[in-house]
Design an enzyme around this catalytic site. Structure first.
Site, mmCIF file in Angstrom:
data_model
loop_
_atom_site.group_PDB
_atom_site.id
_atom_site.type_symbol
_atom_site.label_atom_id
_atom_site.label_comp_id
_atom_site.label_asym_id
_atom_site.label_seq_id
_atom_site.Cartn_x
_atom_site.Cartn_y
_atom_site.Cartn_z
ATOM 1 C CG HIS A 191 4.173 1.756 -0.890
ATOM 2 N ND1 HIS A 191 3.066 1.031 -1.293
ATOM 3 C CD2 HIS A 191 4.102 1.824 0.454
ATOM 4 C CE1 HIS A 191 2.367 0.688 -0.224
ATOM 5 N NE2 HIS A 191 2.966 1.142 0.836
ATOM 6 C CD GLU A 435 -4.287 -5.974 3.415
ATOM 7 O OE1 GLU A 435 -3.198 -5.536 3.006
ATOM 8 O OE2 GLU A 435 -5.364 -5.377 3.250
ATOM 9 C CG ASP A 459 0.641 -5.211 4.468
ATOM 10 O OD1 ASP A 459 1.823 -4.882 4.676
ATOM 11 O OD2 ASP A 459 -0.263 -4.380 4.266
ATOM 12 C CB CYS A 506 -3.587 -7.722 -5.603
ATOM 13 S SG CYS A 506 -4.096 -7.518 -3.879
#
Length: 575
Positions: A191, A435, A459, A506
């Site tokens: 992140h 994901e 993921d 994404c």
């Protein structure tokens, strides 16, 4: 001798500046008997006074940069510092037991923390426990005369050095002063790395030892393009890094010319290039980089940046701002993806051995704990839908049953608003993130019921390879170009197209310059990435022919056995 470290290049750019260590200091101490209790009480008062002054400054700065709502969390901290009952008990402990202020402070605050944490049915009181813990750490630091790092207070040009950076740490970085950051752990999809790209801050992660090697204020040269860090660079090396930074700036200026251009390939095919965002403030970067849509609005930051559950009105205002800011362009909003490494101090989640495989995202939204929170978010989204082109996406969907349950709640809240006379957009696309491998495998079943897919490769890759993307020991298994991953992606895209639906991506793979030609060949419709990757990707796409890329993808899927073979094949086609 000049020391060089190698890490993972996580965000492009070059910087030369002194180090700012964002590491927690040692706050250990010994319990000591004292004779002069008045002197200890005075030490406590001084520490409380300094902490109050510091928190007031931080609060004022937060109000200016983040907004009044976000700053209110510090009001609770200031209240703890001025609580006469708690401060009185600490001083009484010093006086009665003749102990040092550090010991008296922690004994009393530990009692309060334990008492509030035991109130499992009272989220407000449990939140007070977190406030007391934070304040205690600050006061203790002043008693021990050590400095607590605070990224929001950086006011000079630095390279931030940390073991890791939390999303909230990264969100506080002021790009005017933070020229780069370097961490011990992490990967391109962590992140902090993703946010660094959004902030356009050069970043290198996964160096393993930067915090052990670097001292505060030591000069660093950082190249976020190559992953190189030099400690105490020579004047010649500084000049080389500065020249590399200037060359990168010149390249960016060339890409800038494509800001208002359409994303069209050499043979005239259009692809949609979208941006990933975390807050409405990110729209500046989205528009500055010529995005054609928002492909992922990570709404969890609304929750993480709030001292309590954001209200329906709070959320409505945020969603409305993004939809209006995109001026009719599509906006894909992901419902709250809380859990894993994204925790809320006001939401008590069970302790889990592996939270990334546990109670998170839609699993919370569909539970008794999270349903009201989910319904509130859906209402806010539905109310905001009239202000733009809204698409809603559910995260961490594993089964059709989960999607159907989420869609049913969405339908209920939509009808309630209509019955209340509240305007709602006539058509809102509702889709899912792919994901989880289980969902990817039965994408043909999902495609009959959803409006779109958005593949979350961060993921999907780690779950498919059974390899934690934050674990350096198995980082070699994070293989976005592995034929197994490519085959899953192709199945998802083909399944969507068979039912007349669109498929996007994404995850960070969407902006990966090696992956883009493959994804074009597979037929991906929408590529959503960090805004700073858009112009670079548009430039690449304009040079490529989709017929050749389809041939490339077919060969990669049919003929390649390893990721390395795929990489070599892409290099051959791009040569």
């Amino acid at each position: 001798m000049v020391d060089m470290l190698k890490g993972i290049a996580a965000s492009d750019g070059v910087a030369v500046a002194k180090a700012y260590l964002l590491v927690q200091p040692d706050l250990s101490f010994s319990k000591v008997s004292v004779d002069d209790t008045d002197a200890e009480a005075k030490r406590l008062d001084d520490a409380l006074s300094k902490s109050t002054e510091e928190l007031q400054f931080i609060r004022d700065k937060a109000a200016q940069t983040l907004g009044e709502a976000e700053a209110q969390v510090f009001d609770a901290h200031l209240m703890v510092l001025s609580d006469p009952e708690m401060v009185g008990q600490i001083k009484q402990n010093i006086s009665d037991n003749k102990v040092n202020a550090e010991s008296a402070l922690t004994e009393v605050t530990d009692m309060y923390i334990g008492m509030f944490e035991a109130m499992e049915d009272n989220a407000y009181m449990q939140e007070r426990a977190a406030d007391i813990r934070d304040v205690t750490k600050r006061v203790l630091a002043h008693l021990l005369q050590v400095t607590l790092p605070n990224p929001s207070m950086i006011n000079e040009e630095v390279v931030v050095v940390a073991h890791d950076l939390t999303p909230s740490d990264t969100a506080q970085l002021d790009r005017n002063f933070v020229k780069a950051f370097v961490t011990d752990i992490g990967g391109r999809t962590s992140h902090s790395a993703i946010m660094a790209r959004s902030l356009e801050i050069p970043a290198i992660v996964g160096t393993k030892e930067i915090t052990d090697k670097v001292a505060a204020n030591q000069m660093l040269a950082v190249n976020g393009i190559t992953g190189d860090v030099i400690l105490d660079p020579t004047e010649e090396q500084k000049a080389e890094f500065i020249a590399a930074g200037e060359a990168y700036a010149a390249q960016k200026a060339e890409w800038e010319k494509l800001k208002h251009a359409e994303t069209v390939t050499a043979d005239g095919k259009h692809f949609e290039l979208a941006a990933n965002i975390g807050t409405p403030k990110d729209l500046t970067g989205v528009n500055n980089n010529g995005a054609e849509a928002v492909g992922l609005y990570r709404t969890e930051f609304l929750y993480m940046d709030s001292p309590d559950f954001p209200t329906e009105e709070d959320q409505y205002v945020a969603y409305k701002a993004v939809l209006e800011g995109m001026d009719g362009k599509p906006v894909v909003v992901r419902t709250m993806d809380i859990g894993g490494d994204k925790e809320l101090p006001y939401l008590t989640l069970p302790h889990e051995m592996n939270p990334f495989l546990g109670y998170r995202a839609l699993r919370i939204s569909l539970s008794s704990l999270g349903e009201d929170m989910f319904r509130t978010q859906l209402r806010a989204l539905l109310r905001a839908s009239v202000h733009g082109n809204l698409r809603i996406m559910f995260p961490m969907v594993a089964t059709l049953g989960e999607f159907r349950s989420a869609k049913a709640l969405y339908t209920e809240e939509r009808q309630k608003l209509i019955d209340e006379g509240v305007a709602v957009a006539d058509h809102i696309e509702v889709g899912i993130m792919i994901e989880i491998p289980a969902a990817a495998v039965i994408a043909d079943k999902f495609a009959k019921e959803v409006d779109f897919f958005s593949i979350g490769t961060n993921d999907l890759i780690q779950y498919t390879m059974a390899a934690d993307r934050m674990n350096e020991r198995v980082s070699y298994l994070y293989q976005p170009y592995n034929p197994s991953i490519l085959r899953l992606i192709k199945h998802v895209v083909d399944s969507a197209h068979k039912e007349g639906k669109w498929a996007g991506m994404c995850g960070e793979m969407a902006g990966d310059q090696t992956a883009v030609p493959l994804l074009m060949g597979i037929g991906l419709d929408e590529f959503s990435m960090s805004a700073t990757s858009i112009l670079k990707t548009r430039s690449l796409m304009k040079r490529l022919d989709t017929t050749k890329m389809q041939e490339l993808a077919t060969r990669a899927l049919d003929d390649c056995d390893t990721m390395e073979e795929v990489e070599a094949l892409v290099a051959e086609y791009l040569a």
